[in-house]
Design a protein around this motif. Structure first.
Motif, PDB file in Angstrom:
ATOM      1  N   ASP A  23       0.820  -1.206   0.000  1.00 39.97           N
ATOM      2  CA  ASP A  23       0.000   0.000   0.000  1.00 39.97           C
ATOM      3  C   ASP A  23       0.857   1.260   0.000  1.00 39.97           C
ATOM      4  O   ASP A  23       2.076   1.206   0.056  1.00 39.97           O
ATOM      5  CB  ASP A  23      -0.975   0.000   1.194  1.00 39.97           C
ATOM      6  CG  ASP A  23      -0.228   0.055   2.526  1.00 39.97           C
ATOM      7  OD1 ASP A  23       0.917   0.517   2.565  1.00 39.97           O
ATOM      8  OD2 ASP A  23      -0.801  -0.377   3.541  1.00 39.97           O
ATOM      9  N   GLY A  24       0.188   2.396  -0.103  1.00 39.89           N
ATOM     10  CA  GLY A  24       0.872   3.671   0.068  1.00 39.89           C
ATOM     11  C   GLY A  24       1.456   4.275  -1.190  1.00 39.89           C
ATOM     12  O   GLY A  24       2.069   5.327  -1.122  1.00 39.89           O
TER      13      GLY A  24
ATOM     14  N   THR B 239      -6.142   2.515   2.309  1.00 39.62           N
ATOM     15  CA  THR B 239      -5.491   3.433   3.252  1.00 39.62           C
ATOM     16  C   THR B 239      -5.654   4.878   2.789  1.00 39.62           C
ATOM     17  O   THR B 239      -5.497   5.803   3.573  1.00 39.62           O
ATOM     18  CB  THR B 239      -3.992   3.124   3.424  1.00 39.62           C
ATOM     19  OG1 THR B 239      -3.289   3.384   2.197  1.00 39.62           O
ATOM     20  CG2 THR B 239      -3.772   1.679   3.833  1.00 39.62           C
TER      21      THR B 239
ATOM     22  N   ASP C  96      -8.568   6.352   4.659  1.00 39.29           N
ATOM     23  CA  ASP C  96      -8.472   6.265   6.114  1.00 39.29           C
ATOM     24  C   ASP C  96      -7.816   7.542   6.635  1.00 39.29           C
ATOM     25  O   ASP C  96      -6.633   7.773   6.426  1.00 39.29           O
ATOM     26  CB  ASP C  96      -7.645   5.030   6.496  1.00 39.29           C
ATOM     27  CG  ASP C  96      -7.355   4.985   7.987  1.00 39.29           C
ATOM     28  OD1 ASP C  96      -7.877   5.844   8.728  1.00 39.29           O
ATOM     29  OD2 ASP C  96      -6.625   4.077   8.403  1.00 39.29           O
TER      30      ASP C  96
ATOM     31  N   SER D 151      -4.540   7.358   8.365  1.00 42.38           N
ATOM     32  CA  SER D 151      -3.375   6.800   7.688  1.00 42.38           C
ATOM     33  C   SER D 151      -2.408   7.907   7.259  1.00 42.38           C
ATOM     34  O   SER D 151      -2.813   9.011   6.920  1.00 42.38           O
ATOM     35  CB  SER D 151      -3.822   6.012   6.457  1.00 42.38           C
ATOM     36  OG  SER D 151      -2.711   5.758   5.625  1.00 42.38           O
ATOM     37  N   ASP D 152      -1.124   7.565   7.259  1.00 46.56           N
ATOM     38  CA  ASP D 152      -0.106   8.496   6.748  1.00 46.56           C
ATOM     39  C   ASP D 152      -0.337   8.797   5.276  1.00 46.56           C
ATOM     40  O   ASP D 152       0.135   9.795   4.747  1.00 46.56           O
ATOM     41  CB  ASP D 152       1.300   7.893   6.890  1.00 46.56           C
ATOM     42  CG  ASP D 152       1.730   7.867   8.338  1.00 46.56           C
ATOM     43  OD1 ASP D 152       1.113   8.576   9.153  1.00 46.56           O
ATOM     44  OD2 ASP D 152       2.678   7.128   8.657  1.00 46.56           O
ATOM     45  N   HIS D 153      -1.025   7.877   4.594  1.00 49.69           N
ATOM     46  CA  HIS D 153      -1.200   7.999   3.150  1.00 49.69           C
ATOM     47  C   HIS D 153      -2.596   8.475   2.780  1.00 49.69           C
ATOM     48  O   HIS D 153      -3.031   8.311   1.648  1.00 49.69           O
ATOM     49  CB  HIS D 153      -0.919   6.648   2.471  1.00 49.69           C
ATOM     50  CG  HIS D 153       0.418   6.083   2.830  1.00 49.69           C
ATOM     51  ND1 HIS D 153       1.602   6.666   2.447  1.00 49.69           N
ATOM     52  CD2 HIS D 153       0.768   4.984   3.544  1.00 49.69           C
ATOM     53  CE1 HIS D 153       2.612   5.957   2.911  1.00 49.69           C
ATOM     54  NE2 HIS D 153       2.138   4.930   3.585  1.00 49.69           N
TER      55      HIS D 153
END
Length: 151
Positions: free
Chosen positions: A29-30, A77, A80, A83-85
């Motif tokens: 992810d990300g 993500t 979210d 989330s950092d992303h």
DNA sequence: GCCAACGTTGGC
DNA sequence: GCCAACGTTGGC
């Protein structure tokens, strides 16, 4: 079947982390880069193999191999908020970012360093050896794949 | 921690 | 649609 190189910072997600996952499988992810998103969504398919590359560490290089076990699906993500992303422009109705699942295949006994990749004449054109390359996933040609496995 | 490379953003 | 400013990546 195609070949790829997946970059990750080992302090964030290393090949050992992948090995320890349930079924030795993890989603990737990300990704928040359009070129890489397009690779994930359109080109990277079940059965493709990937070099696992450790970046931003000493030394950087290829540490093993993983295999794609699930085709692209929306990267949840992105929606979210914790989330950092997190990306407010991506929604479940209209996802902007995608991920695939990869499964651990093998870890090399020794890291194949970026320095040794740069030294090899057959790998002169390999994307990851070029300075300024910032894509977290890059294509690997069959020739490059074979050459690297022989190192 | 520095800095070169390069993608993204936003004003015009 | 150009391009300067800014942010991020990643080797060193």
């Amino acid at each position: 079947m195609a070949y790829w190189l997946f970059k990750s910072e080992p302090s964030c997600f290393s090949i050992d982390d992948l090995m320890k996952k349930k079924q030795q499988t993890s989603h990737w992810d990300g990704v928040r880069n359009y070129q890489v998103r397009n690779f994930l969504r359109d080109k990277i398919k079940i059965g493709d193999q990937c070099f696992f590359y450790h970046s931003s560490c000493n030394p950087p290089g290829i540490v093993g191999i993983a295999e794609v076990v699930k085709n692209a699906y929306p990267d949840h993500t992105a929606w979210d908020i914790h989330s950092d992303h997190f990306d407010p422009k991506s929604t479940p109705e209209n996802p902007r970012w995608y991920m695939v699942d990869i499964k651990f295949l093998k870890k090399f006994p020794h890291i194949i360093t970026l320095e040794s990749l740069r030294k090899h004449p057959n790998l002169k054109n390999m994307v990851v050896t070029k300075t300024g390359n910032r894509l977290s996933i890059t294509p690997v040609t069959p020739d490059e794949w074979k050459t690297i496995l022989s190192l």
